[in-house]
Design an enzyme around this catalytic site. Structure first.
Site, PDB file in Angstrom:
ATOM      1  CG  ASP A  58      -9.621  36.172  -2.325  1.00 49.65           C
ATOM      2  OD1 ASP A  58      -9.415  34.806  -2.092  1.00 49.65           O
ATOM      3  OD2 ASP A  58      -9.443  36.075  -4.208  1.00 49.65           O
ATOM      4  CE1 TYR A 117     -17.233  36.667  -2.493  1.00 47.79           C
ATOM      5  CE2 TYR A 117     -18.131  34.768  -3.601  1.00 47.79           C
ATOM      6  CZ  TYR A 117     -17.409  35.190  -2.363  1.00 47.79           C
ATOM      7  OH  TYR A 117     -16.790  35.074  -1.367  1.00 47.79           O
TER       8      TYR A 117
END
Length: 262
Positions: A58, A117
């Site tokens: 994002d 992540y």
């Protein structure tokens, strides 16, 4: 044509995410990581060259080792030389770390078996100014044991609807999570950072940030049984606030082993 796999690192601060966007912002083209790399590939190849990433990050989210592949229409550039060729033309907030030829059936998205992540948190307002674009300063020292007790619920095949952002277009909200845990990491010279690491076959839109925000929020006055209830409710409204994007890094993409399909 040769199929070329590249490993990409980027500072996502000034990007509107990974994915190419056709829309403009007030007349200005929207800047994306995929768009910048494709622009340079077109300059090198003299023809449009689509790039496929292993996943989408994002706006404001970074990457240490994003994976992406493209089909090269030229034979004159050795696969390993794309590192130099691309870096010589790309802006400094995108760096190509590696490039190699792979099988023509290889896909950065569909051949990936897992993605990892890491989310960086600075406790107690001790972040340096230079670290603020890359971490979340939460202003207090959380109980890492309590955080890990709650994070231990995130393992195996799970319906992650609780952490799916509105507008997520995934056909299924089930994901297979290999591991999720917190640990401390030395962060010279301001002390230590609290790091959340999670590895799964794939992720929903804003899922990691939703998990981190929820865990930090619930750590203050909730317990693991409450977190289990929230997870099993499959209700996004019961989750905590979404953590800001700047602390999140796509850390690595693996193509080893078998991919779990859910």
């Amino acid at each position: 044509m040769r199929n070329i796999l590249i490993t990409v690192s980027y500072d996502g601060t000034s990007f509107c995410g990974w994915q190419r966007q056709d829309k403009s912002d007030g007349g200005k083209p929207v800047r994306t990581v995929q768009g910048e790399i494709e622009r340079v590939l077109e300059k090198i190849h003299k023809v449009k060259t689509p790039l496929q990433g292993s996943g989408r990050t994002d706006s404001g989210v970074h990457a240490v080792r994003q994976a992406a592949n493209f089909f090269s229409p030229v034979d004159s550039i050795p696969a390993e030389k794309y590192v130099l060729a691309l870096n010589s033309l790309l802006p400094s907030d995108i760096r190509i770390l590696d490039s190699k030829e792979v099988d023509e059936k290889f896909s950065s998205r569909f051949s990936a078996t897992s993605r990892s992540y890491r989310y960086f948190i600075i406790p107690c307002h001790k972040a340096l100014a230079s670290q603020m674009p890359f971490a979340w300063d939460i202003g207090h020292e959380p109980d890492i044991d309590k955080l890990n007790e709650m994070a231990s619920c995130l393992k195996g095949e799970i319906d992650c609807a609780t952490f799916a952002a509105s507008g997520d277009e995934s056909l299924s909200t089930f994901r297979f999570i290999n591991d999720a845990h917190f640990f401390y990491q030395d962060l010279y010279p301001c002390g230590k950072a609290l790091v959340f690491e999670i590895t799964a076959n794939a992720f929903l839109w804003k899922m990691v940030r939703s998990i981190v925000g929820s865990l930090i929020f619930f750590e203050k006055d909730k317990d693991v049984s409450y977190f289990k209830e929230v997870l099993e409710s499959h209700d996004r409204s019961k989750a905590g606030p979404t953590a800001p994007p700047q602390g999140l890094f796509l850390w690595d993409v693996s193509f080893e082993g078998e991919r779990v399909h859910i």
